[in-house]
Write a protein that holds these residues in place. Structure first.
Motif, short mmCIF file in Angstrom:
data_model
loop_
_atom_site.label_atom_id
_atom_site.label_comp_id
_atom_site.label_asym_id
_atom_site.label_seq_id
_atom_site.Cartn_x
_atom_site.Cartn_y
_atom_site.Cartn_z
N ARG A 24 44.06 39.39 42.31
CA ARG A 24 42.85 38.85 41.67
C ARG A 24 41.78 39.91 41.52
O ARG A 24 40.85 39.74 40.72
CB ARG A 24 42.34 37.64 42.46
CG ARG A 24 43.24 36.43 42.24
CD ARG A 24 42.90 35.31 43.15
NE ARG A 24 43.91 34.26 43.05
CZ ARG A 24 44.13 33.38 43.99
NH1 ARG A 24 43.42 33.41 45.10
NH2 ARG A 24 45.04 32.45 43.84
N GLU B 256 37.01 28.52 43.19
CA GLU B 256 37.81 29.32 42.25
C GLU B 256 37.09 30.60 41.89
O GLU B 256 37.71 31.66 41.78
CB GLU B 256 38.12 28.50 41.01
CG GLU B 256 39.08 27.35 41.31
CD GLU B 256 39.49 26.60 40.06
OE1 GLU B 256 38.83 26.78 39.03
OE2 GLU B 256 40.46 25.83 40.15
N ARG C 36 45.92 30.48 33.97
CA ARG C 36 45.74 30.44 35.43
C ARG C 36 46.97 30.91 36.19
O ARG C 36 46.86 31.23 37.36
CB ARG C 36 45.35 29.02 35.86
CG ARG C 36 43.96 28.62 35.36
CD ARG C 36 43.76 27.12 35.44
NE ARG C 36 43.74 26.68 36.83
CZ ARG C 36 42.64 26.64 37.55
NH1 ARG C 36 41.49 26.99 37.04
NH2 ARG C 36 42.68 26.23 38.80
N ASN D 299 46.73 34.90 37.24
CA ASN D 299 46.15 35.38 38.49
C ASN D 299 46.49 34.44 39.65
O ASN D 299 45.79 34.37 40.63
CB ASN D 299 44.64 35.62 38.37
CG ASN D 299 43.86 34.33 38.16
OD1 ASN D 299 44.44 33.30 37.84
ND2 ASN D 299 42.56 34.39 38.36
N MET E 66 46.26 31.36 40.16
CA MET E 66 45.30 30.35 40.57
C MET E 66 46.00 29.05 40.93
O MET E 66 45.42 28.17 41.56
CB MET E 66 44.31 30.12 39.41
CG MET E 66 42.87 30.00 39.81
SD MET E 66 42.37 31.00 41.20
CE MET E 66 40.68 31.27 40.85
N MET F 137 38.52 36.62 36.42
CA MET F 137 38.53 35.39 35.63
C MET F 137 37.12 34.88 35.39
O MET F 137 36.27 34.91 36.28
CB MET F 137 39.33 34.33 36.39
CG MET F 137 39.57 33.08 35.58
SD MET F 137 40.96 32.15 36.26
CE MET F 137 41.35 31.09 34.90
N LEU G 159 37.63 32.97 44.76
CA LEU G 159 39.01 33.43 44.83
C LEU G 159 39.32 34.40 43.70
O LEU G 159 40.01 35.40 43.88
CB LEU G 159 39.97 32.23 44.76
CG LEU G 159 39.95 31.31 45.96
CD1 LEU G 159 40.80 30.07 45.68
CD2 LEU G 159 40.49 32.02 47.20
N ALA G 160 38.77 34.11 42.50
CA ALA G 160 39.06 34.95 41.35
C ALA G 160 38.45 36.34 41.49
O ALA G 160 38.82 37.27 40.78
CB ALA G 160 38.54 34.29 40.07
N LEU G 161 37.49 36.49 42.41
CA LEU G 161 36.92 37.81 42.64
C LEU G 161 37.74 38.59 43.66
O LEU G 161 37.36 39.68 44.08
CB LEU G 161 35.48 37.68 43.16
CG LEU G 161 34.45 37.23 42.14
CD1 LEU G 161 33.12 36.98 42.83
CD2 LEU G 161 34.29 38.27 41.05
N GLY G 162 38.85 38.02 44.08
CA GLY G 162 39.67 38.71 45.07
C GLY G 162 39.15 38.53 46.48
O GLY G 162 39.24 39.43 47.30
#
Lengths: 287, 272, 270
Positions: free
Chosen positions: B104, A177, B70, B73, B75, B109, A180-183
């Motif tokens: 994202r 995660e 969540r 973005n 998720m 996040m 992924l959250a960093l693009g």
């Protein structure tokens, strides 16, 4: 008798206690019985093997029947070549399969792959040998290193897949995660974060697969076939350590038996070292 | 810290369908619902979040706070059997028009438990967003590392050991590292999912201070278990209960004079 | 493989499975003796191995202290990793002589009235092969049994102890609850025994015959392939051997699928 009487009857209780001790004793006996052959095989192989081991074993070619001396240099190199070919086939496919099962575990296809690898791991190695014979030997019209390597490669796949899957599942979801959250895209995350984090575990799995492949004999009988000369071409029959051990072990010559024990010792040593290594690496991980 | 907002109440009923409103806000959701395994986790959430503000989301466990966060973005596409309905706009653009990777990059996040990459050093963690995508030169990375560690208030503590593994840091430092990693990719919005719940009070207060400082550059949405924290750091607060948005108001109003009885009972500790 | 064995399938049809005749010179091939040898040696191995494996698994998961458990599990893992050629080699030089001089005379003197323990004692033969196989499949069955026992909730055993059950009675209940998973482990071990080649080839005596005595040599499907394939003369012999391989594949495939489904059914629930 009422339940209370059954329960409090001293003879009954005595019998139950006796059965309890007997069963626990039998469990201990079973464990001893299981470990005994291991120790016996290990000690016997080490004893017979070390005394027969010398520099010639690693550097010389086999001598013709009747002459003593010589070694298994060609078989050791041959095994190396066969494992190399096998690794080139088995490791990438195994790792990809493991990634697919672990990272896309909810898809139907992943379930199918998982079941297939589980069943494939139970297919007798000699049957894999026949398969390699049909695919490679028949089409090349010759026994060859390629055919032997192909068979070993197929045998390595389930081991590598299984351990890759297990190691990837140990990587915390939060790391995926975070990436992924960093693009970062899904496949880059899998490759550069998940796979990298699990890499030491996967390497040990690959080592296990290699150690297992190094001892495989049956599928090589009619693929690599064996060769008593120095031979490194991939389209020709090639020697392999376990094949040589087999031929020497069932021969009537004392000197060949000695050399076979030396070979067996080399194999068993490899198995021990790899297993210890794996133990060491996986124990301190993710605990 | 003081409440940022001193102006009088805005008219509460602003039509979310009005395009000018959607563009003006950092985040707008319209009838947002998320289902897991066909069961609703949140239903019909309508929220507007202004730019450069801190919005706290509070509510008892299982009320859908994290689920809401969540979904901003996307998720949830990691979770099989999750379905998202309704619309989400980020600065006026429907997130369905982005691909998830670009989204994202705009919406970063920070997670509940600090999760630095264990195989990377401090330096590498800060630049992970670039590194993993193969972007940027060594020199650019150097600048990024210093700038963002300074912003995250971690530079002075780690400047001498940038090459050491990120896991050698304390929990609070790790979380600030994760914030540095998140702001390094220059998002417009930062989502924080209970970022201090795994930390000690001193580390928590450092993070809270950081949130306050980051507000001038970013829009922040923070889920928190801790009502005092919500009161300290946020401009507006949303109260979720059993998957529904009960109330969203200016934080001061929320904690002094809530509109709903349910909110009042929650913030005064009658349940939850 | 199916294509490669078509010659023999066409020529012999179903008789292939029921004929005892295997004569490369006259080109007559029937696999019954090999199927017999495979089945008897594998089931005998399972018979020896299963109680021992369950005993070890119980010992590991219920009785012994954790520090002993890890090293013992490790040793058993290594037992599974030793190449089968080494088992076979050891079988020829250590186990077979021991069988001839000690075990077989003992069995004959005690159970000699049974047809299984009569006749000449060669050392090599069905019984010796079964024992080697039993040693080889014990780690597999043990590992699965241990995993399955681990999947049984502790609370069940505690409930039994709370009612005054002895340790063994608690274990017995856990074993009963885990029985389908243990069965899966046993079937998996059986599959491994059926397909095992080198060790068996080296100690079973390789004689295509069906005799009641377990001391007599026999032949298995895997062994005949190992021994004759590379030197097979003529297409029909190769084709027949491939058909043997096909039967072997079919049997192990079915056995392994069954085993996996049984094991999944227990471990999934946990």
């Amino acid at each position: 008798m009422t339940a209370e009487k059954v329960f409090k009857n001293p003879a009954n209780l005595k019998r139950r206690k006796f059965v309890n001790s007997l069963m626990i004793f039998l469990c201990v006996v079973s464990s001893v019985l299981t470990i005994l052959p291991l120790l016996y095989i290990f000690i016997y192989t080490t004893q017979s093997g070390i005394s027969a081991l010398n520099i010639d074993f690693f550097t010389k070619l086999p001598k013709p029947v009747g002459e003593t001396g010589g070694g298994m240099a060609n078989a050791i190199v041959g095994s190396g070549i066969l494992i190399g070919i096998g690794g080139l086939i088995g490791i990438p496919i195994g790792i990809l399969g493991g990634i697919y099962i672990a990272e896309y575990s909810k898809s139907f296809l992943a379930g199918v792959i998982k079941f297939t690898t589980d069943v494939l791991s139970g297919v007798p190695s000699i049957v894999v040998g026949i398969f390699a014979y049909g695919v490679v030997v028949l089409s090349m019209q010759s026994f060859s290193a390629l055919a032997g390597g192909f068979a070993l490669g197929i045998l390595m796949i389930p081991t590598v897949t299984k351990i890759t899957e297990e190691m990837l599942k140990l990587v915390p979801q939060s790391l995926r995660e975070a990436s992924l959250a960093l693009g970062v895209s899904r496949w880059k995350t899998t490759l550069k974060v998940v796979l990298k984090t699990a890499s030491s575990g996967i390497i040990t799995g690959v080592l296990l697969a290699i150690a297992r492949a190094a001892g495989e004999t049956a599928p090589l009988l009619f693929t690599a076939f064996g060769n008593s000369f120095w031979q490194t071409r991939l389209d020709q029959p090639i020697a392999a350590l376990p094949l040589q051990i087999f031929v020497y072990a069932i021969s009537p010559y004392e000197d060949w038996h000695r050399q076979a024990w030396a070979g067996a010792f080399v194999l068993i040593f490899l198995v021990f070292v790899v297993n210890f290594l794996v133990r060491f690496v996986t124990r301190n991980k993710y605990s | 810290m003081t409440f940022a907002d001193t102006e009088e109440e805005e008219p509460e009923i602003e039509q979310a369908s009005d395009p000018s409103v959607i563009i003006k806000n950092a985040v707008t959701t319209k009838d947002l619902s998320v289902y897991f395994n066909k069961r609703p986790a949140i239903e019909n959430i309508n929220i507007k979040i202004k730019r450069n503000s801190v919005t706290a989301i509070i509510g008892p466990s299982g009320c859908g706070k994290s689920t809401f966060l969540r979904s901003l973005n996307m998720m949830h596409d990691m979770t099989p059997k999750a379905q998202v309905f309704g619309e989400i706009f980020i600065h006026g653009e429907n997130i369905m028009d982005f691909n998830t990777v670009d989204l994202r990059k705009k919406v970063g996040m920070v997670f509940q438990k600090p999760n630095p990459f264990p195989t990377m050093s401090i330096y590498e963690n800060v630049t992970a967003g670039f590194r993993l995508n193969g972007i940027g030169s060594r020199k650019e990375h150097d600048i990024i590392v210093e700038k963002n560690l300074v912003s995250a208030g971690l530079w002075d503590e780690v400047r001498d050991r940038l090459k050491t593994p990120a896991l050698s840091l304390s929990g609070g430092q790790q979380q600030r590292l994760c914030i540095a990693r998140t702001i390094a990719v220059n998002p417009e919005i930062i989502l924080m999912d209970e970022p201090t719940s795994a930390l000690d009070p001193v580390s928590s207060s450092k993070i809270e201070e950081l949130i306050y400082n980051l507000k001038k550059d970013y829009t922040i949405v923070i889920v928190t278990h801790n009502m005092q924290q919500a009161a300290r750091v946020s401009d507006q607060t949303a109260f979720f209960y059993t998957g529904r948005l009960v109330e969203i108001s200016k934080t001061r109003k929320m904690f002094t004079n809530p509109k709903e009885i349910l909110t009042e009972e929650y913030v005064t500790g009658k349940f939850g | 493989m199916f294509l490669d064995s078509s010659d023999s399938i066409e020529k012999f049809g179903l008789d292939f499975i029921f004929s005892r005749n295997w004569d490369p010179v006259r080109e007559e091939f029937g696999a019954l003796t090999f199927i017999y040898g495979t089945i008897v040696s594998s089931f005998l191995a399972l018979l020896i191995s299963l109680p021992i494996s369950i005993g070890v698994a119980v010992f590991l998961s219920e009785i012994v202290h954790k520090s002993v458990r890890t090293s013992l599990s490790f040793l058993i893992e290594i037992l599974a990793a030793i190449p089968s050629i080494i088992y076979g080699f050891w079988g020829i030089f250590v186990l077979a002589p021991f069988m001839r001089t000690t075990i077989q005379p003992f069995l004959q003197s005690v159970f000699g009235f049974l047809p299984f323990f009569q006749g000449t004692m060669y050392g090599t033969g069905l019984l010796t092969a079964s024992i080697i196989l039993a040693i080889m499949i014990t780690p597999i069955i043990t590992a699965i049994t241990r995993d399955v026992l681990k999947a049984i909730p502790v609370s069940q055993k505690e409930a039994a102890y709370a009612l005054g059950a002895t340790k063994w009675e608690g274990i017995k209940m856990a074993l009963l609850n885990a029985r389908s998973g243990i069965l899966g482990g046993a079937v998996l071990g059986l599959g491994r025994a059926i397909g095992e080649t080198m060790a068996v080839t080296m100690v079973i005596g390789n004689k295509a015959q069906i005799k009641a005595s377990l001391f007599e040599p026999a032949y298995t499907m895997a062994s005949v392939i190992a021994n004759e394939f590379a030197e097979a003369s003529g297409g029909l012999q190769v084709s027949s051997l491939i058909e043997v391989g096909l039967i072997l594949f079919g049997v192990t495939f079915i056995v392994n699928s069954m085993a996996r489904l049984l094991i999944y059914s227990v471990t999934r629930k946990a």
